[in-house]
Design a protein around this motif. Structure first.
Motif, short mmCIF file in Angstrom:
data_model
loop_
_atom_site.label_atom_id
_atom_site.label_comp_id
_atom_site.label_asym_id
_atom_site.label_seq_id
_atom_site.Cartn_x
_atom_site.Cartn_y
_atom_site.Cartn_z
N TYR A 1 -85.18 59.12 18.55
CA TYR A 1 -85.40 58.86 19.97
C TYR A 1 -84.67 59.84 20.87
CZ TYR A 1 -87.73 54.47 18.87
OH TYR A 1 -88.62 53.53 18.40
N PHE A 2 -83.53 60.35 20.44
CA PHE A 2 -82.73 61.21 21.30
C PHE A 2 -82.98 62.70 21.08
CE2 PHE A 2 -80.43 57.21 21.48
CZ PHE A 2 -80.15 57.11 22.85
N ASP A 3 -84.04 63.02 20.30
CA ASP A 3 -84.41 64.42 20.12
C ASP A 3 -85.91 64.60 20.37
OD1 ASP A 3 -84.64 67.08 19.51
OD2 ASP A 3 -84.38 66.83 17.34
N GLN B 1 -94.38 61.78 15.41
CA GLN B 1 -93.56 60.57 15.28
C GLN B 1 -94.40 59.31 15.49
OE1 GLN B 1 -89.24 60.91 16.59
NE2 GLN B 1 -90.22 62.33 18.01
N ILE B 2 -95.23 59.29 16.52
CA ILE B 2 -96.00 58.08 16.79
C ILE B 2 -97.09 57.87 15.75
CG2 ILE B 2 -97.60 59.20 18.43
CD1 ILE B 2 -96.28 55.54 18.38
N ASN B 3 -97.72 58.95 15.29
CA ASN B 3 -98.73 58.82 14.25
C ASN B 3 -98.12 58.28 12.95
OD1 ASN B 3 -100.69 59.82 15.95
ND2 ASN B 3 -100.64 61.89 15.12
N MET B 4 -96.90 58.72 12.67
CA MET B 4 -96.20 58.24 11.47
C MET B 4 -95.92 56.74 11.59
SD MET B 4 -94.69 59.48 8.58
CE MET B 4 -94.00 61.10 8.87
N GLU C 1 -90.06 45.26 12.09
CA GLU C 1 -89.27 46.33 12.71
C GLU C 1 -90.15 47.48 13.15
OE1 GLU C 1 -85.24 49.00 11.83
OE2 GLU C 1 -86.13 47.79 10.24
N LEU C 2 -91.14 47.83 12.32
CA LEU C 2 -92.08 48.90 12.69
C LEU C 2 -92.88 48.49 13.92
CD1 LEU C 2 -93.25 49.87 9.10
CD2 LEU C 2 -92.04 51.38 10.69
N ALA C 3 -93.28 47.22 14.01
CA ALA C 3 -94.00 46.73 15.19
C ALA C 3 -93.14 46.87 16.43
CB ALA C 3 -94.41 45.26 14.99
N PHE C 4 -91.87 46.51 16.32
CA PHE C 4 -90.96 46.66 17.46
C PHE C 4 -90.89 48.12 17.91
CE2 PHE C 4 -86.82 47.97 19.01
CZ PHE C 4 -86.68 47.17 20.14
N HIS C 5 -90.78 49.02 16.96
CA HIS C 5 -90.62 50.44 17.32
C HIS C 5 -91.91 51.02 17.92
CE1 HIS C 5 -86.50 51.42 16.18
NE2 HIS C 5 -86.64 50.47 15.26
N LEU C 6 -93.04 50.47 17.57
CA LEU C 6 -94.27 50.89 18.26
C LEU C 6 -94.20 50.53 19.74
CD1 LEU C 6 -97.04 50.04 15.65
CD2 LEU C 6 -96.48 52.30 16.56
N VAL C 7 -93.72 49.33 20.04
CA VAL C 7 -93.55 48.93 21.44
C VAL C 7 -92.51 49.82 22.12
CG1 VAL C 7 -92.79 47.07 22.97
CG2 VAL C 7 -94.28 46.55 21.04
N LYS C 8 -91.39 50.04 21.44
CA LYS C 8 -90.34 50.87 22.02
C LYS C 8 -90.84 52.29 22.28
CE LYS C 8 -85.60 52.48 21.19
NZ LYS C 8 -84.41 52.38 20.29
N MET C 9 -91.55 52.86 21.33
CA MET C 9 -92.07 54.22 21.52
C MET C 9 -93.05 54.30 22.67
SD MET C 9 -91.23 56.98 19.71
CE MET C 9 -92.65 57.95 19.20
N ASP D 1 -90.33 58.15 31.77
CA ASP D 1 -90.21 58.19 30.31
C ASP D 1 -88.88 58.85 29.95
OD1 ASP D 1 -90.73 60.81 30.95
OD2 ASP D 1 -92.30 61.11 29.45
N PHE D 2 -88.46 58.67 28.71
CA PHE D 2 -87.17 59.19 28.30
C PHE D 2 -87.13 60.71 28.35
CE2 PHE D 2 -84.42 61.05 25.07
CZ PHE D 2 -83.19 60.52 25.44
N VAL D 3 -88.22 61.36 27.96
CA VAL D 3 -88.22 62.82 27.86
C VAL D 3 -87.94 63.45 29.22
CG1 VAL D 3 -89.49 64.82 27.03
CG2 VAL D 3 -89.88 62.59 25.99
N SER D 4 -88.49 62.88 30.28
CA SER D 4 -88.23 63.40 31.62
C SER D 4 -86.76 63.32 31.96
CB SER D 4 -89.06 62.64 32.66
OG SER D 4 -90.44 62.78 32.43
#
Length: 318
Positions: free
Chosen positions: A24-26, A34-37, A64-72, A173-176
């Motif tokens: 997340y921090f890179d 990352q999202i496709n994975m 946990e993977l479901a949570f990270h899809l929401v987080k992403m 978004d985080f990237v900005s």
């Protein structure tokens, strides 16, 4: 790598843990890969769970993977419909997400911020959940990131031991926020070479945001050609390494969608380009589109899905 590996529970428990899939921090690792994975691993783990073949730990991994899809989806700001993306009905998918959050205080706090905000001053831009320290910021000056009550990303830079004072500006978004933080941290050179490139990267990511938001949208053939040309135009205008990398991935993703669309309709790629109003495109352009589609599969598709999709590209007529 054989696709059957994705059906083995023990393999997933070793190789499909979210920290191995997402950093997340890179943001320099890029969005699409990352999202496709994450999507691919959630779908394959879900299939094993539905078959009743996995241990309890695999069910926890699925959640946990479901949570990270929401987080992403919040982190990068893309449109996310669980049913359309994963085939799981929205209420059931959210039950997975909540089950994971119940096992993690940090993730529960983040989910609460994204939803009910029972633990936040709801809608308050001054109430900020600290996300963490930028691992690339070392020495006397550190960068920290947070999410405020308006669900916007924030950052602060400060010396060790100093009082945290968050920058007033917020980001969707985080990237900005990450790019802006490193612009302020310039001339450290961690993200870009100089101030001019930092500013160009911020501007070009602004262009990329709308493309990331539509990453999983299904698009018709005529519009795909127009989108490809538009993305190519923006790629050619990029002046930063970060912006060029983002748009290379965007262009490659659209090229792959064009190839897949042509195969599904059983028409040639040249015919698809003509339908899109690009009659003057040469065979060289057709070859470039196919090559970009191959690059997308090689760089941005989960290795479990890669053989099948690489074979699909080879089915596409020139």
């Amino acid at each position: 790598m054989s696709e059957t590996i994705g059906c083995d529970a023990s393999w997933h428990l070793t190789h499909s843990q979210p920290p191995l899939l997402v950093d997340y921090f890179d943001p320099g690792r890029g969005f699409a890969g990352q999202i496709n994975m994450l999507v691919s691993r959630f779908q394959t783990v879900q299939a094993v769970c539905q078959g009743g073949e996995g241990p309890v730990r695999l069910t926890e991994l699925r959640n946990e993977l479901a949570f990270h899809l929401v987080k992403m989806s919040r982190w990068w700001g893309f449109d996310f419909c669980p049913l359309g993306l994963t085939g799981v009905r929205n209420p059931l998918f959210m039950s997975y997400v909540k089950a994971h959050a119940a096992r993690s205080i940090e993730d529960e706090a983040l989910l609460d911020l994204f939803t009910m905000q029972q633990h936040m001053h709801a809608g308050d831009p001054g109430h900020i959940l600290v996300l963490g320290k930028d691992p690339g910021s070392t020495g006397a000056l550190s960068i920290f990131y947070g999410l405020d009550g308006q669900k916007s990303f924030r950052f602060t830079t400060g010396a060790k031991g100093a009082t945290i004072e968050w920058r007033r500006h917020s980001y969707p978004d985080f990237v900005s926020a990450w790019l802006a933080a490193w612009t302020c941290h310039c001339p450290a050179g961690h993200v870009c070479a100089n101030m001019r490139e930092h500013l160009a990267a911020e501007r070009e990511h602004g262009w990329a945001q709308s493309w990331h938001r539509r990453h999983f949208h299904r698009t018709g053939g005529n519009l795909l050609v127009r989108l490809y040309l538009d993305a190519m135009s923006q790629l050619s205008a990029c002046q930063s390494r970060f912006g060029r990398a983002e748009f290379e991935s965007i262009v490659n993703a659209i090229a792959f969608k064009m190839v897949r669309h042509a195969v599904e309709r059983r028409i040639s790629l040249a015919a698809l380009l003509e339908e899109g109003g690009s009659r003057q495109m040469s065979q060289r352009v057709v070859a470039v589109v196919r090559q970009r589609a191959r690059l997308y599969v090689g760089r941005s598709i989960d290795s479990l899905q890669r053989p099948k999709l690489a074979a699909l590209i080879e089915q596409c007529l020139p």
